[in-house]
Design an enzyme around this catalytic site. Structure first.
Site, mmCIF file in Angstrom:
data_model
loop_
_atom_site.group_PDB
_atom_site.id
_atom_site.type_symbol
_atom_site.label_atom_id
_atom_site.label_comp_id
_atom_site.label_asym_id
_atom_site.label_seq_id
_atom_site.Cartn_x
_atom_site.Cartn_y
_atom_site.Cartn_z
ATOM 1 N N TYR A 35 0.865 -1.176 0.000
ATOM 2 C CA TYR A 35 0.000 0.000 0.000
ATOM 3 C C TYR A 35 0.903 1.227 0.000
ATOM 4 O O TYR A 35 1.419 1.617 1.042
ATOM 5 C CB TYR A 35 -0.900 -0.034 1.231
ATOM 6 C CG TYR A 35 -1.874 1.120 1.386
ATOM 7 C CD1 TYR A 35 -2.742 1.151 2.469
ATOM 8 C CD2 TYR A 35 -1.955 2.158 0.465
ATOM 9 C CE1 TYR A 35 -3.660 2.188 2.637
ATOM 10 C CE2 TYR A 35 -2.846 3.205 0.630
ATOM 11 C CZ TYR A 35 -3.713 3.204 1.706
ATOM 12 O OH TYR A 35 -4.624 4.231 1.866
ATOM 13 N N LYS A 95 -0.867 -1.129 -4.312
ATOM 14 C CA LYS A 95 -1.963 -0.175 -4.312
ATOM 15 C C LYS A 95 -1.288 1.172 -4.515
ATOM 16 O O LYS A 95 -0.662 1.702 -3.616
ATOM 17 C CB LYS A 95 -2.724 -0.211 -2.993
ATOM 18 C CG LYS A 95 -3.839 0.822 -2.904
ATOM 19 C CD LYS A 95 -4.692 0.543 -1.681
ATOM 20 C CE LYS A 95 -5.708 1.612 -1.508
ATOM 21 N NZ LYS A 95 -5.150 2.894 -1.039
HETATM 22 C C1 LIG Z 1 -6.702 9.122 1.691
HETATM 23 C C2 LIG Z 1 -7.826 8.322 1.113
HETATM 24 O O1 LIG Z 1 -8.802 8.033 1.760
HETATM 25 N N1 LIG Z 1 -7.679 7.954 -0.180
HETATM 26 C C3 LIG Z 1 -8.681 7.094 -0.789
HETATM 27 C C4 LIG Z 1 -9.264 7.687 -2.034
HETATM 28 O O2 LIG Z 1 -10.291 6.806 -2.460
HETATM 29 C C5 LIG Z 1 -9.832 9.090 -1.773
HETATM 30 O O3 LIG Z 1 -10.751 9.011 -0.675
HETATM 31 C C6 LIG Z 1 -10.548 9.596 -3.017
HETATM 32 O O4 LIG Z 1 -9.640 9.608 -4.091
HETATM 33 C C7 LIG Z 1 -11.151 10.978 -2.785
HETATM 34 O O5 LIG Z 1 -10.126 11.921 -2.615
HETATM 35 C C8 LIG Z 1 -8.025 5.759 -1.043
HETATM 36 O O6 LIG Z 1 -6.834 5.852 -1.805
HETATM 37 C C9 LIG Z 1 -7.715 5.158 0.292
HETATM 38 C C10 LIG Z 1 -7.964 3.751 0.319
HETATM 39 O O7 LIG Z 1 -8.148 3.128 -0.679
HETATM 40 C C11 LIG Z 1 -8.057 3.152 1.665
HETATM 41 O O8 LIG Z 1 -9.112 3.336 2.284
HETATM 42 O O9 LIG Z 1 -7.114 2.530 2.113
#
Ligand SMILES: CC(=O)N[C@@H]([C@@H](O)[C@H](O)[C@H](O)CO)[C@@H](O)CC(=O)C(=O)O
Length: 287
Positions: free
Chosen positions: A133, A161
């Protein structure tokens, strides 16, 4: 391990305990309504880094029981405490999770070798597939191509990831390691990630817009980029509001407006503001 994976949110009760009924409803919504290919459990979106080891295990167990083998399951088991990470990794593996994932060790400025040894120990102790990750924006750990080369050649590492907007690195990695899986982590530019050969995406907003993400993923396979861009633009109008008022809080509110118990946030996260609720209501027609 290709396609769209939802980074699962965790509904909590007001006292911070797991809202099991809500969690099961959210899992069902992701599988039955969003049609995603898998779930990424215990990530940032699940408020994982605020939880006890026992609560993390409870979530892994409830989700696996609800999912069975209907979609792929990845368990994010990373922790600064290596014993906890190993225990969680063994637990999720015994439950039947298809792969493990771990955030790069953060907070202390670990050397690359310290980070590599962390993964080596985790992999040797758990005996399951491992997805790295990588989220430099939150951890400050930004592997060079040479460092990725060493990490990707560790035993059982099946992919990354990739939560990073460095598309040059993404394209280079996929070209150098075509057999590895790269799942893109920024929802607002997931189309670009897929065009640059990511094998799919993992994201928080897919809890409520996973159907759109799946549509984009499929359109890229069919080389229909213009249509995919229209959907990405539509998604981003929603994500803009989410970012302004709190992504996780907004997701839980949207689910509630759809009749799914998204539950409370885990302290010290605040709940969605009154203004946020008003703004979320306005964008429901886009979802
Ligand atoms: C910091 C964060 O929560 N990033 C999200 C994104 O899905 C993000 O919420 C989205 O791109 C909106 O900014 C994901 O990369 C995180 C993720 O997949 C996780 O929950 O581990």
């Amino acid at each position: 391990m290709k396609g769209i994976f939802t980074a699962l949110i965790t509904p909590f009760h007001g006292d911070g305990k797991i809202n099991e009924k809500g969690l099961r409803q959210v899992v069902r919504h992701n599988i039955d309504k969003m049609g995603v290919h898998g779930l990424y459990v215990g990530g940032s979106t699940g408020e994982n880094f605020l939880l006890s080891k026992e609560t993390k295990k409870e979530i892994f167990s409830i989700v696996k029981e609800e999912v069975g083998t209907q979609v792929k399951l990845i368990a994010q088991i990373g922790s600064l405490n290596i014993e906890e990470a190993i225990e969680l990794g063994k637990y999720a593996t015994d439950l039947g999770y298809d792969a493990l994932s771990s955030v790069t060790p953060y907070y202390y400025k670990f050397s690359f070798n310290e980070i590599k040894n962390y993964y080596l120990q985790l992999i040797e102790a758990t005996g399951n597939k491992m997805i790295i990750y990588s989220i430099p924006v939150l951890t400050g750990v930004n592997f060079s191509l040479g460092e990725f080369d060493q990490i990707l050649n560790l035993p059982n590492v099946i992919g990354v990831k990739f939560t990073d907007s460095d598309f040059v690195k993404l394209e280079r990695l996929k070209r150098l390691y075509p057999e590895k899986t790269f799942l893109f982590g920024f929802d607002e530019i997931m189309l670009a990630g897929c065009v640059f050969n990511a094998d799919g995406a993992i994201g928080s907003t897919y809890n409520v817009m996973g159907d759109k993400a799946v549509a984009i993923y499929n359109l890229v396979q069919e080389e229909k980029i213009k249509e995919a861009m229209e959907i990405q633009s539509n998604m981003n109008q929603v994500i803009e509001v989410m970012i302004q008022h709190g992504v996780y809080q907004s997701i839980k509110e949207i689910l509630k407006l759809k009749g799914i118990d998204g539950g409370h946030m885990k302290f010290p996260f605040s709940e969605l503001s009154g203004e946020g609720k008003e703004e979320v209501k306005k964008i429901m027609e886009l979802i």
